[in-house]
Design an enzyme around this catalytic site. Structure first.
Site, mmCIF file in Angstrom:
data_model
loop_
_atom_site.group_PDB
_atom_site.id
_atom_site.type_symbol
_atom_site.label_atom_id
_atom_site.label_comp_id
_atom_site.label_asym_id
_atom_site.label_seq_id
_atom_site.Cartn_x
_atom_site.Cartn_y
_atom_site.Cartn_z
ATOM 1 N N ASN A 87 -1.384 3.597 44.423
ATOM 2 C CA ASN A 87 -0.681 2.510 45.095
ATOM 3 C C ASN A 87 0.000 3.079 46.332
ATOM 4 O OD1 ASN A 87 0.728 0.265 45.903
ATOM 5 N ND2 ASN A 87 2.267 0.400 44.279
ATOM 6 N N TRP A 88 -0.604 2.793 47.495
ATOM 7 C CA TRP A 88 -0.084 3.350 48.738
ATOM 8 C C TRP A 88 1.090 2.576 49.314
ATOM 9 C CZ3 TRP A 88 -5.381 4.243 51.643
ATOM 10 C CH2 TRP A 88 -6.001 5.385 51.103
ATOM 11 N N LYS A 89 1.387 1.437 48.757
ATOM 12 C CA LYS A 89 2.500 0.609 49.229
ATOM 13 C C LYS A 89 2.326 0.316 50.735
ATOM 14 C CE LYS A 89 5.156 2.302 45.392
ATOM 15 N NZ LYS A 89 6.477 2.569 44.806
ATOM 16 N N HIS B 225 4.237 -6.712 40.921
ATOM 17 C CA HIS B 225 4.783 -5.356 40.989
ATOM 18 C C HIS B 225 6.312 -5.433 41.030
ATOM 19 C CE1 HIS B 225 5.853 -1.424 42.711
ATOM 20 N NE2 HIS B 225 4.697 -0.991 42.215
ATOM 21 N N GLU C 93 5.481 -0.662 34.057
ATOM 22 C CA GLU C 93 6.307 -0.016 35.071
ATOM 23 C C GLU C 93 7.780 -0.080 34.672
ATOM 24 O OE1 GLU C 93 4.369 -0.770 39.316
ATOM 25 O OE2 GLU C 93 5.095 -2.591 38.366
ATOM 26 N N GLY D 104 10.459 5.203 41.384
ATOM 27 C CA GLY D 104 11.269 5.616 42.519
ATOM 28 C C GLY D 104 11.275 7.111 42.733
ATOM 29 N N SER E 184 6.373 7.627 38.565
ATOM 30 C CA SER E 184 6.575 9.068 38.784
ATOM 31 C C SER E 184 5.461 9.934 38.197
ATOM 32 C CB SER E 184 7.927 9.504 38.199
ATOM 33 O OG SER E 184 8.979 8.732 38.751
ATOM 34 N N GLY F 12 2.047 6.366 42.704
ATOM 35 C CA GLY F 12 2.655 6.034 43.979
ATOM 36 C C GLY F 12 2.567 7.159 44.985
#
Length: 267
Positions: A9-11, A95, A167, A173, A213, A234
């Protein structure tokens, strides 16, 4: 046996040029689809160029979001029908960042899931650790209320075509640390919730990912857990070599074992 799904997930990272370059770097170094499935969730502008680059290779293209309607006066939104026509295979729905930053609720996410399914794509439904106690046949079960609310309009036949991503907020984060034991327990309870609502047969077939993470150091331990069928990665997925390292480490766990040579009979 459920096939592992390794998703990046490249955001909001990477330009279109960056995304295409990444695909070019990994396209000849991915394991066979017989072992696992790979996918990348990129921003909207990069999706179509990535679809063109990923034809014939084990790398699915994932949209990070879509709207719950096919067309209409929704300035700034993207239609799931347009995504499907562009060749996108998967769409993330609900998400945790969409929920917290853009105030998406269960009703909105449920509409997106329904629209994605109608367009022939696979929704990756994201859920956190919100649970409630419910009684089934005299036993108290912990049910993922958020997820089951989203699935309320998904039929028995449709639910077989979804992927779920767990999640937990404690693991999402920068600077957070994944806890494989807690991750496994969350995924196990999700599977039990699906079994209670649909059937154990359906629950056994649905792939449940863990997102939070994940990195090259912990991915094998996470993926060795019984009820974790994949990961949503992420920041650690932004580097091509890093991504391939994680894919390879999962492939090591799931690749068919080579038969050992027979020992000569003792005389």
């Amino acid at each position: 046996m459920r096939k592992p799904f390794i998703a990046a997930n490249w955001k909001m990272h990477k330009t279109v040029e960056d995304a295409v370059k990444f695909v070019e770097e990994v396209q000849h170094r991915l394991p066979s689809e017989d072992v696992l499935t790979c996918g990348i969730a990129a921003h909207f502008l990069a999706l179509y160029p990535m679809v063109q680059k990923t034809k014939g290779i084990n790398l699915g293209v994932i949209a990070q979001n879509s709207y719950g309607e096919f067309s209409g006066p929704y300035t700034g939104e993207v239609s799931p029908r347009a995504l499907a026509a562009a060749g996108v295979q998967y769409v993330m729905c609900g998400h945790i960042e969409r929920r917290t930053l853009f105030h998406e609720d269960n009703t909105m996410v449920a509409k997106k899931v329904a629209a994605v399914l109608q367009c022939g794509m696979t929704p990756i439904i994201c859920t956190d650790e919100t649970m409630v106690q419910q009684e089934f046949n005299g036993e108290v079960h912990y049910v993922f209320a958020q997820l089951m609310d989203v699935l309320s309009e998904v039929s028995f036949d449709q639910v077989k075509n979804i992927i779920i991503s767990y999640e937990p907020s404690w693991a999402v984060g920068v600077g957070q640390h994944a806890n494989p034991t807690l991750a496994e327990e969350g995924c196990r309870l999700i599977r039990r919730s699906i079994a209670d609502t649909y059937s154990y047969e359906v629950a056994d077939k649905i792939r449940i990912l863990y997102g939070g993470s994940v990195n090259p150091e912990n991915i094998q331990l996470i993926m060795s857990k019984r009820d974790i069928d994949g990961v949503l990665i992420g920041r650690a997925s932004l580097d091509a070599d890093n991504f391939l390292t994680m894919v390879d480490r999962v492939a090591e766990l799931y690749a068919p074992q080579k038969p050992t040579a027979k020992q000569p009979a003792k005389k």
